[in-house]
Design an enzyme around this catalytic site. Sequence first.
Site, short mmCIF file in Angstrom:
data_model
loop_
_atom_site.label_atom_id
_atom_site.label_comp_id
_atom_site.label_asym_id
_atom_site.label_seq_id
_atom_site.Cartn_x
_atom_site.Cartn_y
_atom_site.Cartn_z
N LYS A 80 -5.44 -1.04 -11.30
CA LYS A 80 -6.11 0.13 -10.81
C LYS A 80 -7.55 0.40 -11.67
O LYS A 80 -8.77 0.66 -11.10
CB LYS A 80 -5.35 1.24 -11.02
CG LYS A 80 -5.94 2.60 -10.44
CD LYS A 80 -5.60 3.77 -11.01
CE LYS A 80 -6.21 4.05 -12.16
NZ LYS A 80 -5.84 5.32 -12.85
N CYS B 148 -1.88 17.00 -0.43
CA CYS B 148 -0.72 16.12 -0.39
C CYS B 148 -0.13 16.10 -1.64
O CYS B 148 -0.02 14.95 -2.42
CB CYS B 148 -1.06 14.89 0.39
SG CYS B 148 0.48 13.96 0.92
N CYS C 28 1.83 20.98 3.43
CA CYS C 28 1.71 20.58 4.93
C CYS C 28 1.32 21.48 5.82
O CYS C 28 0.56 21.23 7.01
CB CYS C 28 3.21 20.17 5.31
SG CYS C 28 3.89 18.67 4.39
N CYS D 247 -2.46 20.87 6.05
CA CYS D 247 -2.85 19.79 6.51
C CYS D 247 -3.30 19.54 7.61
O CYS D 247 -2.52 19.92 8.79
CB CYS D 247 -1.90 18.77 5.95
SG CYS D 247 -2.21 17.00 5.97
N CYS E 249 1.80 12.92 10.89
CA CYS E 249 2.06 12.60 9.60
C CYS E 249 3.62 12.32 9.69
O CYS E 249 4.46 13.27 9.85
CB CYS E 249 1.81 13.45 8.47
SG CYS E 249 2.52 12.92 6.82
#
Length: 265
Positions: free
Chosen positions: A173, A243, A250, A253, A259
Amino acid sequence: AGSQIQGTAGIPRRSKRRKSVSIAYEPGQGDGAEPRRARWEPRDWREQLERIRQMRRSRDAPVDEMGVQKCYDSSAPPQVMRYQVLLALMLSSQTKDQVTSAAMVRLRQRGLTVDTVLQMDDETLGQIIYPVGFWRNKVKYIKQTTAILKQKYGGDIPSTVEELVQLPGVGPKMAHLAMHIAWDSVAGIAVDTHVHRISNRLKWVKKETKHPEETRVALEDWLPRDLWKEINWLLVGFGQQTCLPVNPRCSQCLNQDICPAAKKL
């Protein structure tokens, strides 16, 4: 830890042309000529992505204000800036952006270069970077990596993922983010815990992945290459604000209706 990849134009690239990066452990990666239309891709991913872009428009997540792209001295010589980017990435592992940013400020106040770090004793370096996660190990890795950069790369950082991941304390990463930020080169997708978690929640992986490296390979298999640089920045901020790892928001969102994980969480 989040690390953002936008706003990298301030670091000049090397004048000589570099060969395109081809990573042995990434099957299917190369010049991008292989047709992707026959490949699997997630349901609703384009709409999900666009809605995440809408939710990220304010750019006010911790990664936007204190991410690695904000930690280096933009007035320093390019080689020094690249070194500072790598150090910020090493510090950011298992550490919140706010803590990484504060540690980088303290380091820069001492004059953050390869030579100043090599001249610094371990105890002093530890006092400066504390309380970043696993700071004792990071003192060791920073000193080892800095010595390698001085001896092998003339004080600069490597310009390939293969060489970057061979440095002590530098994982995939960090290597991909270093390529993005320091060299303005997209060699792959930088996958941290946020990208890993959200990719699994949205079913952006064909089957559940257990580790970020699995997620990176799975995403690179279908996600169009022109989105690779953007996806880390989008998902890290989205993961910091909406998230969340525990008790995701949620109800706030825009993807709640499409989702796969929204009703289960």
